[in-house]
Scaffold this active site. Structure first.
Site, mmCIF file in Angstrom:
data_model
loop_
_atom_site.group_PDB
_atom_site.id
_atom_site.type_symbol
_atom_site.label_atom_id
_atom_site.label_comp_id
_atom_site.label_asym_id
_atom_site.label_seq_id
_atom_site.Cartn_x
_atom_site.Cartn_y
_atom_site.Cartn_z
ATOM 1 N N CYS A 149 24.768 36.049 63.730
ATOM 2 C CA CYS A 149 24.343 36.915 62.610
ATOM 3 C C CYS A 149 25.321 36.951 61.438
ATOM 4 O O CYS A 149 24.917 36.870 60.275
ATOM 5 C CB CYS A 149 24.084 38.330 63.129
ATOM 6 N N HIS A 153 25.706 43.804 58.327
ATOM 7 C CA HIS A 153 27.099 43.352 58.416
ATOM 8 C C HIS A 153 27.667 43.152 57.005
ATOM 9 O O HIS A 153 27.078 42.448 56.175
ATOM 10 C CB HIS A 153 27.176 41.992 59.139
HETATM 11 P P1 NAP Z 1 19.947 42.738 74.755
HETATM 12 O O1 NAP Z 1 19.450 43.911 73.974
HETATM 13 O O2 NAP Z 1 20.963 42.951 75.817
HETATM 14 O O3 NAP Z 1 18.631 42.005 75.418
HETATM 15 C C1 NAP Z 1 18.756 40.967 76.352
HETATM 16 C C2 NAP Z 1 17.382 40.495 76.850
HETATM 17 O O4 NAP Z 1 17.601 39.468 77.847
HETATM 18 C C3 NAP Z 1 16.537 41.581 77.536
HETATM 19 O O5 NAP Z 1 15.172 41.389 77.246
HETATM 20 C C4 NAP Z 1 16.777 41.329 79.031
HETATM 21 O O6 NAP Z 1 15.684 41.722 79.849
HETATM 22 C C5 NAP Z 1 16.876 39.812 79.040
HETATM 23 N N1 NAP Z 1 17.620 39.344 80.226
HETATM 24 C C6 NAP Z 1 18.831 39.753 80.669
HETATM 25 N N2 NAP Z 1 19.152 39.122 81.840
HETATM 26 C C7 NAP Z 1 18.094 38.307 82.122
HETATM 27 C C8 NAP Z 1 17.798 37.403 83.188
HETATM 28 N N3 NAP Z 1 18.661 37.214 84.211
HETATM 29 N N4 NAP Z 1 16.629 36.717 83.159
HETATM 30 C C9 NAP Z 1 15.753 36.896 82.143
HETATM 31 N N5 NAP Z 1 15.973 37.765 81.104
HETATM 32 C C10 NAP Z 1 17.123 38.441 81.093
HETATM 33 O O7 NAP Z 1 20.555 41.629 73.790
HETATM 34 P P2 NAP Z 1 20.262 41.360 72.206
HETATM 35 O O8 NAP Z 1 21.197 42.110 71.352
HETATM 36 O O9 NAP Z 1 18.792 41.486 71.977
HETATM 37 O O10 NAP Z 1 20.706 39.822 72.087
HETATM 38 C C11 NAP Z 1 19.911 38.752 72.629
HETATM 39 C C12 NAP Z 1 20.529 37.417 72.260
HETATM 40 O O11 NAP Z 1 20.517 37.263 70.824
HETATM 41 C C13 NAP Z 1 21.995 37.292 72.693
HETATM 42 O O12 NAP Z 1 22.236 35.981 73.105
HETATM 43 C C14 NAP Z 1 22.773 37.649 71.420
HETATM 44 O O13 NAP Z 1 24.039 37.075 71.396
HETATM 45 C C15 NAP Z 1 21.854 37.062 70.344
HETATM 46 N N6 NAP Z 1 21.959 37.689 69.006
HETATM 47 C C16 NAP Z 1 21.910 39.064 68.855
HETATM 48 C C17 NAP Z 1 21.981 39.615 67.567
HETATM 49 C C18 NAP Z 1 21.908 41.097 67.307
HETATM 50 O O14 NAP Z 1 22.066 41.499 66.127
HETATM 51 N N7 NAP Z 1 21.682 41.963 68.310
HETATM 52 C C19 NAP Z 1 22.097 38.780 66.464
HETATM 53 C C20 NAP Z 1 22.108 37.399 66.657
HETATM 54 C C21 NAP Z 1 22.039 36.877 67.928
HETATM 55 P P3 NAP Z 1 15.684 43.117 80.681
HETATM 56 O O15 NAP Z 1 15.410 44.226 79.703
HETATM 57 O O16 NAP Z 1 14.563 42.928 81.651
HETATM 58 O O17 NAP Z 1 17.007 43.260 81.319
#
Ligand code: NAP
Length: 346
Positions: free
Chosen positions: A145, A238
């Site tokens: 991001c 950010h």
């Molecule tokens: P998050 O809120 O922790 O969500 C993670 C997701 O992954 C949830 O749907 C979770 O499902 C699923 N998950 C976790 N363990 C799993 C497994 N073993 N098998 C299948 N699904 C699984 O994370 P987030 O902030 O959305 O970020 C997601 C990705 O995008 C990350 O790689 C992060 O680095 C990237 N990212 C985030 C942002 C941001 O601003 N937040 C920006 C750019 C990139 P459950 O609910 O069922 O556990």
């Protein structure tokens, strides 16, 4: 055109929810499948998710049964907002099974045949897909991001004047840490001067993004980048304080002009998620600010202000971009729109 069926991997997470919010009335895409971990699988979406978007769960989404992340979903494209601990292998499985995988996670960003795309900056990197060995399927990633917010303003400067060195200090929003993220007692009345893995991403990803596509490969840009990343008590947006050293002399007016004139393939193709202007420059001394500018142009534009001489490098300025829209879900959707317009999916 007939809507293209899409699925979301990691649909219950912070990025997954943003995908659902942004895709619910999309002119090209229709959400048909949702997947997450074993914890959520088998439940209706409304029972599986801890929904914290400021709009309600779209009616037609709330009763979809969440599945596990196996490649038997009824769709052509999968958007991945998966936890990086599991994203790598799952995304490969989907690409091998013939899906177009559009990922937010870090796992495949540096695969030599995977585009690290910002469509305004490097749409020609899409050619890399032809080098992938997944058959009909493929993987495209969007950058981290804070890297997206940085790379967009650097692109026109680099094209016109060349960039030698970049120093960047970030103040990053809490939503970037997912949900529930940083505990309130850690962040209220505080700044945390560490975000795991973030500085190395900011120092390396722009080199691939600003690199040149040549004969099936990317020749990385040669720019020295130093990043320091901090978590602050802002919900979305950010802010980045940037100093740059240029290869050729430039005036302040020339730099502002190149930002104002900047546009790319999404603007040319009039893609639905494209901002009208990718960069907005503000003359006021106290802008940009997260609360005031993060939602400009559907949250897809980068706001810049405070361009001035730097006594160590050449120029310094302040950037603001919305981390979960321009920096995550919106960026991935823009990538998918570009693929759809180019006839690469559907
Ligand atoms: P998050 O809120 O922790 O969500 C993670 C997701 O992954 C949830 O749907 C979770 O499902 C699923 N998950 C976790 N363990 C799993 C497994 N073993 N098998 C299948 N699904 C699984 O994370 P987030 O902030 O959305 O970020 C997601 C990705 O995008 C990350 O790689 C992060 O680095 C990237 N990212 C985030 C942002 C941001 O601003 N937040 C920006 C750019 C990139 P459950 O609910 O069922 O556990």
């Amino acid at each position: 055109m007939e809507k293209i069926k899409v699925g979301i991997l990691g649909a219950t997470g912070s990025v997954g929810q943003k995908f659902i919010q942004l895709l619910s009335e999309h002119p090209y895409f229709e959400i048909t499948s949702l997947a997450a971990s074993e914890r959520s699988a088998g439940k209706t979406y409304k029972d599986a998710v801890n929904w914290f978007m400021q709009t309600p769960i779209p009616e037609k989404i709330s009763n979809i049964i969440v599945s596990t992340c196996v490649p038997n979903m009824d769709c052509k494209i999968v958007f991945s907002g998966l936890d990086a601990g599991v994203a790598g292998e799952i995304e490969e499985d989907f690409a091998k099974a013939g899906y177009a995988v559009i990922s937010n996670s870090k796992n495949h960003r540096f695969d030599p045949d995977v585009p690290l795309m910002i469509p305004e900056v490097n749409s020609e990197h899409l050619e890399l897909i032809k080098e992938q060995k997944y058959g009909k399927g493929f993987i495209i990633t969007n950058p981290n991001c804070s890297t997206i917010g940085l790379s967009i303003p650097l692109k026109p400067i680099d094209d016109l004047f060349g960039i030698e060195t970049v120093s960047v200090v970030t103040m990053q929003a809490l939503s970037g840490a997912g949900y529930p993220g940083v505990s309130s007692l850690d962040i209220i009345d505080n700044v945390v001067p560490f975000i795991g893995g973030e500085e190395i991403k900011m120092e390396t990803e722009p080199l691939k993004i600003l690199g040149k596509y040549n004969n099936g490969k990317i020749e990385e840009a040669k720019i020295n980048i130093s990043a320091q990343c901090n978590r602050v008590a802002v919900i979305d947006g950010h802010l980045e304080c940037v100093s740059v050293k240029l290869k050729k002399e430039a005036t302040e007016d020339q730099i502002i002009e190149c930002w104002k004139n900047f546009s790319g393939e999404p603007q040319k193709l009039n893609l639905p998620t494209a901002p009208k202007f990718p960069i907005h420059y503000f003359e006021q001394d106290n802008l940009p600010q997260p609360k005031l500018q993060r939602n400009i142009d559907k949250g897809m534009a980068v706001s810049i202000g405070r361009l001035r001489k730097c006594s160590i490098l050449d120029y310094k300025f302040v950037i603001l971009s919305h981390n979960t829209i321009r920096g995550a879900a919106g960026a991935a959707i823009l990538n998918a729109e570009l693929l759809a317009q180019k006839g690469l999916v559907g």
